[in-house]
Design an enzyme around this catalytic site. Structure first.
Site, mmCIF file in Angstrom:
data_model
loop_
_atom_site.group_PDB
_atom_site.id
_atom_site.type_symbol
_atom_site.label_atom_id
_atom_site.label_comp_id
_atom_site.label_asym_id
_atom_site.label_seq_id
_atom_site.Cartn_x
_atom_site.Cartn_y
_atom_site.Cartn_z
ATOM 1 N N LYS A 117 -8.906 0.763 8.227
ATOM 2 C CA LYS A 117 -7.938 0.290 7.233
ATOM 3 C C LYS A 117 -6.602 -0.035 7.907
ATOM 4 O O LYS A 117 -5.966 -1.041 7.613
ATOM 5 C CB LYS A 117 -7.739 1.347 6.141
ATOM 6 C CG LYS A 117 -8.920 1.411 5.165
ATOM 7 C CD LYS A 117 -8.840 2.609 4.223
ATOM 8 C CE LYS A 117 -10.178 2.741 3.459
ATOM 9 N NZ LYS A 117 -10.267 4.010 2.701
ATOM 10 N N GLN A 132 -7.850 9.516 1.338
ATOM 11 C CA GLN A 132 -9.200 9.335 1.877
ATOM 12 C C GLN A 132 -10.121 10.415 1.312
ATOM 13 O O GLN A 132 -9.837 11.601 1.431
ATOM 14 C CB GLN A 132 -9.162 9.366 3.413
ATOM 15 C CG GLN A 132 -10.508 9.087 4.070
ATOM 16 C CD GLN A 132 -11.012 7.665 3.800
ATOM 17 O OE1 GLN A 132 -10.251 6.699 3.868
ATOM 18 N NE2 GLN A 132 -12.293 7.536 3.451
ATOM 19 N N ASP A 142 -6.291 1.735 -5.155
ATOM 20 C CA ASP A 142 -7.730 1.922 -5.323
ATOM 21 C C ASP A 142 -8.152 1.644 -6.765
ATOM 22 O O ASP A 142 -9.320 1.369 -7.037
ATOM 23 C CB ASP A 142 -8.119 3.370 -4.975
ATOM 24 C CG ASP A 142 -8.643 3.513 -3.551
ATOM 25 O OD1 ASP A 142 -9.123 2.495 -3.010
ATOM 26 O OD2 ASP A 142 -8.578 4.620 -3.007
#
Ligand code: NDP
Ligand code: NDP
Lengths: 296, 296
Positions: free
Chosen positions: B55, B99, B122
C-alpha cells in the site's frame, strides 16, 4: 385444488399486543414507570392523522404512554428539530416517530437524523440500517414492517434456513430490510424490482415470497410455486363502487389465484398491516427495557 | 468452443493509477499539498507487513503521502485509539487504514469505529454501509474491493441494468456491498452463501457472476450460463510443489472450465486484486478533494 392456510395477522398481532401488555404491567410493578412513545405530526393530512390516532390508541391499549405534537404545515425545520431534541432528552420517552410524509419544504433526511438512535423505534437511521446489514453487528431496532413479516413466518413455523426467498420491492423501509432479515436466517434471497425482466420466472423459484411493490394484482397465480408461503405487504387503493368510500384496499397479490397455489398466504387487509403497529409497540417496550436496564 | 475475453485487472488498475497520479499533480500545483494515507499495523504478521508495504509503495508511486504506525502485538486498545485520534485531527491525513486482522485481545469493532467516517477510506463504518444500502443516501466511500469489481465491469462496458446477477458470498467487506452496488445499477441480484442449496442452479441463471467465497475451484464450468461475465474475487492458497513457496494462489473459479463458457472473466492473480489497491488510492484522493473542497 388445495387452498392456502390464511396467515391471520390480526390474530397474531392481538396475541403479541397481549404479551406486550403483560410485560408492561410487570414493568410498572417493578419500577413504577411505563414505556413512552412520542409522535410528531406536521400538517393536517387526513391519512396521517388517522395513522397517528391509531398508533395512539394502540399504545394506550397496552399501557404505553403516548405523547403527541401537532405542528402547522408551514412550520420550520428548526421547530421540528427543537421538539425532537426535547423528546431526545426526556427520560419518559423511549420512542420517537416522525409521521411521514413531511411537507415538501422540510428536509426529511435531516429531520429523521435528529432522532437519537436510541429512540429511533422505526429503525430507519442509516447507522441502524448499516448494523442490520453487517454480520457481527446488531441493529438497535428492526424496522417494524419487516419485523412483522418475519414474526408471521416464525409464529407459523415456516422454515427459512436453506430456502429460496424472493422479495419484490427494495425500499428502505420494507423491501431491503426484509431481504436482509431473511438472509440473516440463511434463506437464499433474490430481490425483484421495477427493472427486473421476467419477475414471474424468478418468483416461481421461491419457497417464500414477500411482496412490497405497491402494485395491485402484480403477483398472479402463475408467479407462485406450488406450496410456497406468500406474505403480501402491499396496501393499494382500487376503485370499488360497492364501497361507500368508492375504493377498497388490496395487496400486491392476486389473492383468488394465489391462494390456490400457495400453502399459506396473508390477506389484505388483516395480514401484515396489524403486525406493523404491534412491532412498533414491541420496539418501544424494548427501548424502555434497554433504558431501564431490565433484562429481556 | 469460444474462449472468454480476459478482464485484465493489472492493465485497468495501471490506467486508474495514472489518472490518479495526474489528478494529484494538478492538486499539488493548485493548492500545494498532496493527499495523505495513514496505516496502522499492530503486531508483526508477515502477510500484513507485505500488504502494508504494498500500500505504501502504491501511495508513493501516485504522489500520496503515506504515514505508518507500527504498534507492538501486546499494545492496548487505548494506545491504538490514541493514534487513530491523532490521525483523525491531522489535516494532512485524508485516509486512515487499520490493517486487519488485529490481535485477538483488541476489540475490532471499537477500534474501527474510532476512525472518523470522513477518513474511513475502506468504507467499513456501519453508518457508511447504511448509506450505501439506502436509496436516496450516498456513502462517503464505496468499499475498495466491491468498487474495484464495478470499475472492471464499467471499463469493459458490461451492461448491468436489467441483468441477472449472482454474488457468491455475503461478507461485510465484499459480498454484501458488491451486491448492493449491482442492485443500485438495477441488476436483479441473488446472493448465494454456504446454506444455499443447489448454488449451481441459481448461478447458471446469471448474466454476471461475482464470486467472493474463499473456496478454490468452487465455481465450475457447469455453474455458468454461456456468455456470462465472471468476476473472481477469491484469493486462495493451494498446494503447489512446482512453486518455490510450496503453494500458489488461485481464485474461487475453475478458470480452465469457466473460460470456455463465459464471455469475459478475471484471472487470479491479476484480476480484482490490483483493483482493490487502486480503489484505495482513489478513495484517498476523493477524501482529500472533499477536505479541500475541490470539485470532482
Ligand atoms: N402493511 C404495512 O404495514 C405497510 C405496507 N406498505 C405498503 O407496501 C407497499 C410498498 O411500500 P414501500 O416499500 O414503501 O414502496 P416504495 O414505492 O418505496 O417501493 C416499491 C418497490 O417496489 C418496486 N416495484 C414497483 N413496481 C414494481 C413492479 N411492477 N415489479 C416489480 N417491482 C416493482 C419498486 O422498484 P424500483 O426500486 O425499481 O422503483 C420499489 O423498489 C405499498 O403498497 C405500501 O402501501 C408499506 C409500509 C407498511
Ligand atoms: N481480490 C481482493 O482484493 C480481495 C480478495 N478477497 C478474497 O475474497 C474471498 C472472500 O473474502 P471475504 O468476503 O473476506 O470472505 P469471508 O470468509 O468473510 O466470506 C466468505 C463468504 O462466502 C460464503 N461461502 C463460503 N463457502 C461457500 C460455499 N461453499 N458456497 C457458497 N458460499 C460460500 C460464506 O457464506 P456464509 O456467510 O454462509 O458463511 C461467506 O458469506 C477470499 O478468498 C479473500 O481472500 C477478499 C478481499 C479482497
Amino acid at each position: 385444488d388445495s387452498v392456502a392456510t390464511v396467515i391471520d395477522g390480526k390474530v397474531v398481532a392481538k396475541q403479541i399486543r397481549e404479551e406486550i401488555s403483560v410485560e408492561i404491567s410487570r414493568m410498572k410493578e417493578q419500577i413504577g414507570t411505563a414505556p413512552g412513545l412520542a409522535v410528531i405530526l406536521v400538517g393536517a393530512r387526513k391519512d396521517s392523522q388517522t395513522y397517528v390516532r391509531n398508533k395512539k390508541k394502540a399504545c394506550e391499549a397496552v399501557g404505553i404512554t403516548s405523547f403527541e405534537i401537532n405542528l402547522p404545515e408551514d412550520c420550520t425545520e428548526e421547530q421540528v428539530i427543537k421538539h425532537i431534541d426535547t423528546f431526545n432528552s426526556d427520560p419518559s420517552v423511549h420512542g420517537i416517530l416522525i409521521q411521514l410524509p413531511l411537507p415538501r419544504h422540510l428536509n426529511e433526511e435531516k429531520i429523521l437524523n435528529a432522532v437519537t438512535i436510541e429512540k429511533d423505534v422505526d429503525g430507519f437511521h442509516p447507522l441502524n440500517i448499516g448494523r442490520l446489514m453487517m454480520q457481527g453487528r446488531k441493529p438497535l431496532f428492526v424496522p417494524c414492517t419487516p419485523k412483522g413479516c418475519m414474526e408471521l413466518l416464525h409464529r407459523h413455523k415456516v422454515q427459512i434456513k436453506g430456502k429460496r426467498a424472493v422479495v419484490i420491492g427494495r425500499s428502505n423501509i420494507v423491501g431491503m430490510p426484509v431481504a436482509l432479515l431473511l438472509q440473516e436466517e440463511n434463506a437464499t434471497v433474490s430481490i425483484v424490482h421495477s427493472h427486473t425482466k421476467n419477475p414471474e420466472e424468478i418468483t416461481r423459484q421461491a419457497d417464500i415470497v414477500i411482496s412490497a411493490a405497491g402494485v395491485a394484482n402484480l403477483v398472479r397465480g402463475n408467479w407462485i410455486k406450488s406450496g410456497a408461503v406468500v406474505i403480501d405487504v402491499g396496501i393499494n387503493p382500487v376503485d370499488d363502487s360497492e364501497n361507500a368510500r368508492g375504493y377498497k384496499l388490496v395487496g400486491d397479490v392476486c389473492y383468488e389465484e394465489v391462494c390456490k397455489k400457495a400453502s399459506a398466504i396473508t390477506p389484505v387487509p388483516g395480514g401484515v398491516g396489524p403486525m406493523t403497529i404491534a412491532m412498533l409497540l414491541s420496539n418501544t417496550l424494548l427501548s424502555a427495557k434497554r433504558f431501564h436496564k431490565l433484562s429481556n
